[in-house]
Structures are given as C-alpha cells and as structure tokens.
Design a protein around this motif. Structure first.
Motif, short mmCIF file in Angstrom:
data_model
loop_
_atom_site.label_atom_id
_atom_site.label_comp_id
_atom_site.label_asym_id
_atom_site.label_seq_id
_atom_site.Cartn_x
_atom_site.Cartn_y
_atom_site.Cartn_z
N THR A 10 -32.06 -41.73 -107.61
CA THR A 10 -32.60 -43.01 -107.37
C THR A 10 -34.09 -43.17 -106.83
O THR A 10 -34.85 -43.80 -107.13
CB THR A 10 -31.42 -43.68 -106.49
N ASN A 11 -34.25 -42.20 -105.71
CA ASN A 11 -35.45 -42.27 -104.97
C ASN A 11 -36.49 -41.73 -106.03
O ASN A 11 -37.65 -42.19 -106.13
CB ASN A 11 -35.46 -41.44 -103.86
N ARG B 248 -37.28 -44.65 -108.41
CA ARG B 248 -37.97 -45.55 -107.63
C ARG B 248 -39.60 -45.28 -107.28
O ARG B 248 -40.28 -46.02 -107.43
CB ARG B 248 -37.05 -46.31 -106.68
N ASN B 249 -39.66 -44.06 -107.01
CA ASN B 249 -40.86 -43.67 -106.29
C ASN B 249 -41.71 -42.65 -106.65
O ASN B 249 -43.09 -42.49 -106.24
CB ASN B 249 -40.53 -43.37 -104.69
N SER B 250 -41.07 -41.82 -107.56
CA SER B 250 -41.86 -40.63 -108.17
C SER B 250 -43.07 -41.29 -109.03
O SER B 250 -42.85 -42.09 -109.93
CB SER B 250 -41.37 -39.74 -108.99
N SER C 94 -42.04 -41.16 -112.80
CA SER C 94 -41.21 -42.13 -113.23
C SER C 94 -42.15 -42.88 -114.45
O SER C 94 -42.80 -43.83 -113.96
CB SER C 94 -40.55 -42.74 -112.23
N TRP D 219 -32.87 -36.56 -114.44
CA TRP D 219 -34.23 -37.00 -113.99
C TRP D 219 -35.24 -36.56 -115.38
O TRP D 219 -35.91 -37.26 -115.46
CB TRP D 219 -34.69 -36.39 -112.80
N PRO E 241 -28.44 -40.16 -104.74
CA PRO E 241 -29.59 -40.83 -103.96
C PRO E 241 -30.91 -40.22 -104.08
O PRO E 241 -31.89 -40.97 -104.46
CB PRO E 241 -29.32 -40.67 -102.20
N THR E 242 -30.98 -38.94 -104.31
CA THR E 242 -32.29 -38.29 -104.69
C THR E 242 -32.71 -38.79 -106.14
O THR E 242 -34.00 -38.99 -106.09
CB THR E 242 -32.22 -36.84 -104.54
#
Length: 94
Positions: free
Chosen positions: A71-72, A75-77, A80, A45, A68-69
């Motif tokens: 990936t989240n 996609r959503n932070s 990012s 990350w 999964p964390t």
C-alpha cells in the motif's frame, strides 16, 4: 448476478489461497470479471506497475512483502503509475 463491479479491475493479494478464492467468488457475485490474484505483495507490486488495478484488496501479513508495504509503495513510490487508487483495503482475520 449483479454487474455492479463489471468495469472494475481488482487485484487480490493474499498468501492464503482459501481466502483469495472466497474473496474472488464474492466479487464475481457482484459482477467483477477482471480479477487478478497474487500470493504476495512483491508479485502484486510488479504487476501493478505494468497494469494498475482500480482496486487492491490485500492481506496484511505476507512474505516477502506485506500488505502495508505494498500500500505504501502504491501511494508513495515514484514508480507507481496511479497513486490515487481508490479502495485499497487491508484486511486481517484473527
């Protein structure tokens, strides 16, 4: 050797060194040369925020951050740099 993935930056995230090594070799056969390997989602990350990959291949179960964390976050932070990274793959062998 193929050059199919020659211009693709790929991040491999797996806490099992053997799995990462096999995946790296398979991707090299397909022509990938810009491969970065991380052994946990947290390190991946931090690196992704600095230089996002075009594709992220991640293991599911890792510490301190799971696939999964990761990936989240991608996609959503709001941190990012590219929420539209294609080919985020979560793998698990049982």
């Amino acid at each position: 050797m193929s050059d199919y993935l020659r211009h693709v930056s790929i991040m491999i995230v797996d806490d099992q060194e053997f799995n990462a090594k096999i995946l790296r070799q398979m991707l090299r056969v397909l022509g990938a040369s810009d491969l970065r390997v991380f052994n946990n989602g947290e390190d991946a990350w931090e690196a992704f925020k600095e230089r996002p990959g075009d594709m992220v291949i991640t293991d599911r179960k890792m510490q301190p951050m799971s696939g999964p964390t990761l990936t989240n976050l991608i996609r959503n932070s709001p941190e990012s740099p590219n929420v539209f990274v294609p080919g985020i793959l979560v793998k698990e062998f049982q």
